[in-house]
Design a protein around this motif. Structure first.
Motif, PDB file in Angstrom:
ATOM      1  N   ALA A  82     -11.679   8.303  -2.833  1.00  0.00           N
ATOM      2  CA  ALA A  82     -12.041   7.220  -1.911  1.00  0.00           C
ATOM      3  C   ALA A  82     -12.647   6.045  -2.679  1.00  0.00           C
ATOM      4  CB  ALA A  82     -13.018   7.725  -0.852  1.00  0.00           C
ATOM      5  N   VAL A  83     -13.515   6.334  -3.612  1.00  0.00           N
ATOM      6  CA  VAL A  83     -14.136   5.265  -4.405  1.00  0.00           C
ATOM      7  C   VAL A  83     -13.096   4.611  -5.317  1.00  0.00           C
ATOM      8  CG1 VAL A  83     -15.824   4.799  -6.225  1.00  0.00           C
ATOM      9  CG2 VAL A  83     -16.443   6.260  -4.298  1.00  0.00           C
ATOM     10  N   GLU A  84     -12.310   5.434  -6.024  1.00  0.00           N
ATOM     11  CA  GLU A  84     -11.320   4.900  -6.969  1.00  0.00           C
ATOM     12  C   GLU A  84     -10.280   4.033  -6.264  1.00  0.00           C
ATOM     13  OE1 GLU A  84      -7.526   4.645  -8.987  1.00  0.00           O
ATOM     14  OE2 GLU A  84      -7.852   6.000  -7.304  1.00  0.00           O
ATOM     15  N   ARG A  85      -9.727   4.522  -5.152  1.00  0.00           N
ATOM     16  CA  ARG A  85      -8.702   3.770  -4.432  1.00  0.00           C
ATOM     17  C   ARG A  85      -9.297   2.518  -3.783  1.00  0.00           C
ATOM     18  NH1 ARG A  85      -3.630   4.021  -5.688  1.00  0.00           N
ATOM     19  NH2 ARG A  85      -4.789   3.847  -7.585  1.00  0.00           N
ATOM     20  N   SER A  86     -10.538   2.586  -3.319  1.00  0.00           N
ATOM     21  CA  SER A  86     -11.181   1.397  -2.730  1.00  0.00           C
ATOM     22  C   SER A  86     -11.316   0.292  -3.772  1.00  0.00           C
ATOM     23  CB  SER A  86     -12.555   1.742  -2.161  1.00  0.00           C
ATOM     24  OG  SER A  86     -12.424   2.601  -1.065  1.00  0.00           O
ATOM     25  N   ILE A  87     -11.741   0.665  -4.959  1.00  0.00           N
ATOM     26  CA  ILE A  87     -11.854  -0.320  -6.042  1.00  0.00           C
ATOM     27  C   ILE A  87     -10.477  -0.882  -6.379  1.00  0.00           C
ATOM     28  CG2 ILE A  87     -12.384  -0.589  -8.503  1.00  0.00           C
ATOM     29  CD1 ILE A  87     -14.661   1.499  -8.038  1.00  0.00           C
ATOM     30  N   PHE A  88      -9.470  -0.011  -6.483  1.00  0.00           N
ATOM     31  CA  PHE A  88      -8.122  -0.455  -6.814  1.00  0.00           C
ATOM     32  C   PHE A  88      -7.571  -1.388  -5.745  1.00  0.00           C
ATOM     33  CE2 PHE A  88      -3.520  -0.002  -6.510  1.00  0.00           C
ATOM     34  CZ  PHE A  88      -3.156  -0.434  -7.775  1.00  0.00           C
ATOM     35  N   LEU A 109      -2.493   9.386  -3.193  1.00  0.00           N
ATOM     36  CA  LEU A 109      -2.809   9.658  -1.790  1.00  0.00           C
ATOM     37  C   LEU A 109      -2.319  11.038  -1.356  1.00  0.00           C
ATOM     38  CD1 LEU A 109      -2.402   6.368   0.232  1.00  0.00           C
ATOM     39  CD2 LEU A 109      -4.442   7.433  -0.690  1.00  0.00           C
ATOM     40  N   TRP A 110      -1.371  11.584  -2.086  1.00  0.00           N
ATOM     41  CA  TRP A 110      -0.898  12.930  -1.761  1.00  0.00           C
ATOM     42  C   TRP A 110      -2.034  13.943  -1.851  1.00  0.00           C
ATOM     43  CZ3 TRP A 110      -1.306  16.911  -5.181  1.00  0.00           C
ATOM     44  CH2 TRP A 110      -1.527  16.576  -6.527  1.00  0.00           C
ATOM     45  N   MET A 111      -3.013  13.678  -2.732  1.00  0.00           N
ATOM     46  CA  MET A 111      -4.131  14.601  -2.866  1.00  0.00           C
ATOM     47  C   MET A 111      -4.961  14.634  -1.587  1.00  0.00           C
ATOM     48  SD  MET A 111      -5.558  14.109  -6.702  1.00  0.00           S
ATOM     49  CE  MET A 111      -4.565  13.125  -7.786  1.00  0.00           C
ATOM     50  N   LEU A 112      -5.221  13.456  -1.020  1.00  0.00           N
ATOM     51  CA  LEU A 112      -5.970  13.419   0.238  1.00  0.00           C
ATOM     52  C   LEU A 112      -5.194  14.107   1.352  1.00  0.00           C
ATOM     53  CD1 LEU A 112      -7.517   9.834   0.355  1.00  0.00           C
ATOM     54  CD2 LEU A 112      -8.727  12.002   0.202  1.00  0.00           C
ATOM     55  N   ASP A 113      -3.896  13.865   1.404  1.00  0.00           N
ATOM     56  CA  ASP A 113      -3.065  14.494   2.425  1.00  0.00           C
ATOM     57  C   ASP A 113      -3.091  16.016   2.276  1.00  0.00           C
ATOM     58  OD1 ASP A 113      -1.319  14.531   4.596  1.00  0.00           O
ATOM     59  OD2 ASP A 113       0.455  14.421   3.314  1.00  0.00           O
ATOM     60  N   ILE A 135     -10.503   8.789   5.812  1.00  0.00           N
ATOM     61  CA  ILE A 135     -10.272   8.035   4.577  1.00  0.00           C
ATOM     62  C   ILE A 135      -8.778   7.776   4.385  1.00  0.00           C
ATOM     63  CG2 ILE A 135     -10.421   8.158   2.050  1.00  0.00           C
ATOM     64  CD1 ILE A 135     -13.018   9.819   2.444  1.00  0.00           C
ATOM     65  N   TYR A 136      -7.966   8.802   4.585  1.00  0.00           N
ATOM     66  CA  TYR A 136      -6.518   8.688   4.403  1.00  0.00           C
ATOM     67  C   TYR A 136      -5.924   7.642   5.342  1.00  0.00           C
ATOM     68  CZ  TYR A 136      -1.636  10.213   4.041  1.00  0.00           C
ATOM     69  OH  TYR A 136      -0.282  10.257   3.849  1.00  0.00           O
ATOM     70  N   ASN A 137      -6.294   7.677   6.605  1.00  0.00           N
ATOM     71  CA  ASN A 137      -5.766   6.706   7.566  1.00  0.00           C
ATOM     72  C   ASN A 137      -6.242   5.286   7.265  1.00  0.00           C
ATOM     73  OD1 ASN A 137      -4.177   8.495   9.019  1.00  0.00           O
ATOM     74  ND2 ASN A 137      -5.853   9.068  10.370  1.00  0.00           N
ATOM     75  N   ALA A 138      -7.475   5.151   6.816  1.00  0.00           N
ATOM     76  CA  ALA A 138      -7.971   3.825   6.424  1.00  0.00           C
ATOM     77  C   ALA A 138      -7.164   3.288   5.244  1.00  0.00           C
ATOM     78  CB  ALA A 138      -9.454   3.900   6.072  1.00  0.00           C
ATOM     79  N   PHE A 139      -6.843   4.160   4.298  1.00  0.00           N
ATOM     80  CA  PHE A 139      -6.047   3.731   3.144  1.00  0.00           C
ATOM     81  C   PHE A 139      -4.623   3.364   3.548  1.00  0.00           C
ATOM     82  CE2 PHE A 139      -8.740   6.110  -0.236  1.00  0.00           C
ATOM     83  CZ  PHE A 139      -9.685   5.105  -0.169  1.00  0.00           C
ATOM     84  N   LEU A 140      -4.040   4.096   4.481  1.00  0.00           N
ATOM     85  CA  LEU A 140      -2.697   3.747   4.940  1.00  0.00           C
ATOM     86  C   LEU A 140      -2.678   2.355   5.571  1.00  0.00           C
ATOM     87  CD1 LEU A 140      -1.312   7.086   6.432  1.00  0.00           C
ATOM     88  CD2 LEU A 140      -0.799   6.037   4.218  1.00  0.00           C
ATOM     89  N   ALA A 141      -3.714   2.035   6.347  1.00  0.00           N
ATOM     90  CA  ALA A 141      -3.799   0.693   6.947  1.00  0.00           C
ATOM     91  C   ALA A 141      -3.974  -0.366   5.859  1.00  0.00           C
ATOM     92  CB  ALA A 141      -4.954   0.639   7.937  1.00  0.00           C
ATOM     93  N   TRP A 142      -4.789  -0.057   4.852  1.00  0.00           N
ATOM     94  CA  TRP A 142      -5.014  -0.987   3.747  1.00  0.00           C
ATOM     95  C   TRP A 142      -3.713  -1.217   2.975  1.00  0.00           C
ATOM     96  CZ3 TRP A 142     -10.138  -0.088   0.625  1.00  0.00           C
ATOM     97  CH2 TRP A 142     -10.570  -1.285   0.065  1.00  0.00           C
ATOM     98  N   ILE A 143      -2.969  -0.148   2.727  1.00  0.00           N
ATOM     99  CA  ILE A 143      -1.691  -0.251   2.013  1.00  0.00           C
ATOM    100  C   ILE A 143      -0.717  -1.115   2.796  1.00  0.00           C
ATOM    101  CG2 ILE A 143       0.359   1.094   1.359  1.00  0.00           C
ATOM    102  CD1 ILE A 143      -1.591   3.335   0.536  1.00  0.00           C
ATOM    103  N   GLU A 144      -0.712  -0.970   4.110  1.00  0.00           N
ATOM    104  CA  GLU A 144       0.188  -1.785   4.930  1.00  0.00           C
ATOM    105  C   GLU A 144      -0.152  -3.277   4.805  1.00  0.00           C
ATOM    106  OE1 GLU A 144       1.521  -2.155   9.580  1.00  0.00           O
ATOM    107  OE2 GLU A 144       0.812  -0.219   8.842  1.00  0.00           O
ATOM    108  N   ARG A 145      -1.452  -3.590   4.833  1.00  0.00           N
ATOM    109  CA  ARG A 145      -1.853  -4.999   4.671  1.00  0.00           C
ATOM    110  C   ARG A 145      -1.483  -5.521   3.286  1.00  0.00           C
ATOM    111  NH1 ARG A 145      -6.403  -3.071   7.293  1.00  0.00           N
ATOM    112  NH2 ARG A 145      -7.636  -3.071   5.403  1.00  0.00           N
ATOM    113  N   LEU A 146      -1.709  -4.714   2.255  1.00  0.00           N
ATOM    114  CA  LEU A 146      -1.359  -5.134   0.896  1.00  0.00           C
ATOM    115  C   LEU A 146       0.156  -5.266   0.741  1.00  0.00           C
ATOM    116  CD1 LEU A 146      -3.906  -2.993  -1.151  1.00  0.00           C
ATOM    117  CD2 LEU A 146      -3.930  -5.474  -0.867  1.00  0.00           C
TER     118      LEU A 146
END
Length: 191
Positions: free
Chosen positions: A24-30, A99-103, A163-174
């Motif tokens: 979560a920290v690593e992907r947030s920074i990335f 992200l596969w790890m979180l899944d 965390i996973y769903n928040a990252f999916l939304a972030w990936i969509e915006r990016l």
């Protein structure tokens, strides 16, 4: 032996939770860094300034590479479309890395917790069979300890799914920002 396996399942759940928090920290920074790169790139394109320099492997560098290797004015529309598509695929791959790890944790944590509970209850019933029902408090404590694994598994899965769903939304915006940058580049280089 069962108590050892029960404890091992709890330790695996702790490790999964620590891994999830690290990711979560690593992907947030990335993702924050990628967003800044895309914003910088879009701003440069809108102001028709020179494109920023990015480090090799950065999201911005992948898009700039598409610009220099196919979206330039001398390229045909097919070459430009292929370069934009390749850049988009590379960026999406970079964004979805790990992200596969979180899944996997979301799926495995409740099952691991349930396994820990079954092993803990099995150990409690084995102790009961050996000594009889002489200590009801001990039985209750053993079952309570066994149920801790289920609670840990469900709690870990809940944290990870958020965390996973928040990252999916972030990936969509990016991804949308990436498409905008690629479209802006192709628009500016069209003859």
């Amino acid at each position: 032996m069962m108590l050892f396996l029960h404890d091992a399942s709890l330790y695996l759940l702790y490790a999964a939770l620590v891994l999830a928090l690290f990711l979560a920290v690593e992907r947030s920074i990335f993702y924050t860094h990628a967003h800044r790169q895309l914003q910088s790139l879009l701003q440069s394109l809108h102001e028709r300034r020179a494109l920023p320099d990015f480090r090799s492997g950065d999201v911005g560098a992948m898009i700039v590479a598409a610009f220099t290797h196919g979206l330039h004015a001398t390229a045909s529309q097919k070459i430009a479309d292929d370069a934009a598509e390749q850049a988009y695929i590379r960026v999406q791959h970079k964004l979805t890395q790990r992200l596969w790890m979180l899944d996997t944790i979301v799926t495995a944590a409740p099952l691991l917790g349930l396994l820990g509970t079954i092993l803990g209850i099995f150990d409690t019933f084995t102790a009961l069979a050996k000594s009889g029902i002489s200590d009801p408090q001990g039985v209750s404590a053993g079952i309570g300890t066994a149920l801790l694994a289920t609670a840990m598994g469900i709690g870990t899965a809940l944290i990870c799914v958020v965390i996973y769903n928040a990252f999916l939304a972030w990936i969509e915006r990016l991804g949308d920002e990436t498409k905008l940058a690629l479209l802006e580049m192709s628009k500016q280089t069209a003859p």
